[in-house]
Write an enzyme that holds these catalytic residues in place. Sequence first.
Site, short mmCIF file in Angstrom:
data_model
loop_
_atom_site.label_atom_id
_atom_site.label_comp_id
_atom_site.label_asym_id
_atom_site.label_seq_id
_atom_site.Cartn_x
_atom_site.Cartn_y
_atom_site.Cartn_z
N SER A 1 24.59 -15.34 -19.74
CA SER A 1 24.87 -14.00 -19.24
C SER A 1 24.69 -12.93 -20.33
O SER A 1 24.54 -11.76 -20.01
CB SER A 1 26.28 -13.93 -18.66
OG SER A 1 27.22 -14.43 -19.60
N ASP B 1 37.51 -9.73 -20.93
CA ASP B 1 36.15 -10.18 -21.26
C ASP B 1 35.82 -9.75 -22.69
O ASP B 1 35.57 -8.58 -22.95
CB ASP B 1 35.17 -9.57 -20.26
CG ASP B 1 33.73 -9.94 -20.54
OD1 ASP B 1 33.48 -10.64 -21.55
OD2 ASP B 1 32.85 -9.53 -19.76
N HIS C 1 30.92 -10.32 -23.12
CA HIS C 1 29.82 -9.41 -22.76
C HIS C 1 30.03 -8.08 -23.46
O HIS C 1 31.03 -7.85 -24.12
CB HIS C 1 29.77 -9.25 -21.25
CG HIS C 1 29.60 -10.57 -20.55
ND1 HIS C 1 30.63 -11.24 -19.96
CD2 HIS C 1 28.52 -11.34 -20.43
CE1 HIS C 1 30.19 -12.38 -19.47
NE2 HIS C 1 28.90 -12.47 -19.74
#
Length: 408
Positions: free
Chosen positions: A168, A382, A385
């Site tokens: 990702s 998170d 990312h």
Amino acid sequence: MQTKAEQRQRLLGIASDLPLPLHKLQLVVTPAAAPLLPALAVVALLLLLATARHPASSFLDAYRSGVAIVSPSPPTAAGTPRGAAARVPRGCDIFRPGEWVPDDDAPYYTNRTCPLIQEHQNCMKYGRPDTGFMRWRWRPAGCELPRFDAAAFLDAVRDTSMAFVGDSIARNHMQSLMCLLSKVAYPKDISKTTNPEFRTMHYESHNFTVAIFWSPFLVRGYQPDPRRHMWAIHLDEPDAAWAPAGIAGFDRVVLSAANWFTRPAVFYEAGRVVGCHYCLLPGVPDLTHRHSLRMAFRAALRGGDCRRTRPSAANEARVAGLDLDFHTAQVEEFARAKAAAEAASGPRLVLMDTTAAMVLRPDGHPSRYGHWAHENVTLYNDCVHWCLPGPIDAWNEMLLQMLLPDSP
Ligand SMILES: *[C@@H]1O[C@H](CO)[C@@H](O)[C@H](O)[C@H]1NC(C)=O
Ligand SMILES: *[C@@H]1O[C@H](CO)[C@@H](O)[C@H](O)[C@H]1NC(C)=O
Ligand SMILES: *[C@@H]1O[C@H](CO)[C@@H](O)[C@H](O)[C@H]1NC(C)=O
């Protein structure tokens, strides 16, 4: 009070519980555990190969749920004059440790001007109160990294194709690129499938094709029993999702992977179990995820047709622990592949090492602003990312510099 090891195991368990598609992948980390993943050790590689092309369908929908397109008509790019892109001076290593300096001109785009920001990186939408994290630019020691120039980038890649392969974060990088390019042009989705993890976008004005291939281990990896957390990783089999057929015909390929190797896994070579990472199976040696990452990069880079044109001189002083181990394995496997490719007079292979810059940017992650505060998401903070806009935009400043003719 949990130990780090317990926290990590908990992370692994939750992370591998996630259903596909994994663009929702986030790690649940307690604030105390967040420094476990301060930044990713990332190696991206550009390989030069041949060519191929495809038909059409619609990709933006997959990623833009909830994101309004404010300027639906793409800026016209056809008539863009070929401007000379600013260059870093010769001898300037843009990956060398440096510092982030305030940038009054940042950001390059916002969630209003770029319709390609995936939900979980749209930090402003989810109420992130501070905007300071957007207003920095990377300055390598001893020189300036020129600002991203969308027109120059498109000129540099005119009539070529580029594939992003990996996890990702690879997708995060590609979406950053598309946001940066949106100043000049919007791509058209020409994907062969409806799978959001495999998209092919075409910039008609410059005949530039960019594609993303989901392959978090680069080699073949799957969960034999989705109810269990264990993965099976075939360390000697490049993932058929991208190699060799998928990327055949692409002029450039950017490989980017690391994080998935922390999951509990059984390793296979030649179809037989050779070891594992945290499998706790009797008689199966724990070779650790360091081994799997190294072997996966070896398999992904094998073939003897790759060559890099510049060394990585990143000072890794501030990269530590697992990040450092992963980074070292990636760089060493790159060097090995480079030597083999040079011996075989293969295509150009370039190392893009963003680690020195990114290890300094724990502020650039969505953290808890990857979703609404009240939302019941499995994964809350998170720290993997990067917010868009955000520090990952610098990867494309670097990429542009690497693409320009006669790059140092
Ligand atoms: C963009 O961010 C703002 C906050 O700065 C937010 O109010 C808005 O909903 C977001 N818009 C989109 C389209 O994501
Ligand atoms: C468009 O780009 C592809 C490479 O992606 C190239 O093979 C093809 O020749 C280009 N088409 C034109 C008309 O130049
Ligand atoms: C949150 O979602 C999970 C799975 O979707 C569900 O099992 C759980 O009960 C939910 N928790 C709350 C507080 O709604």
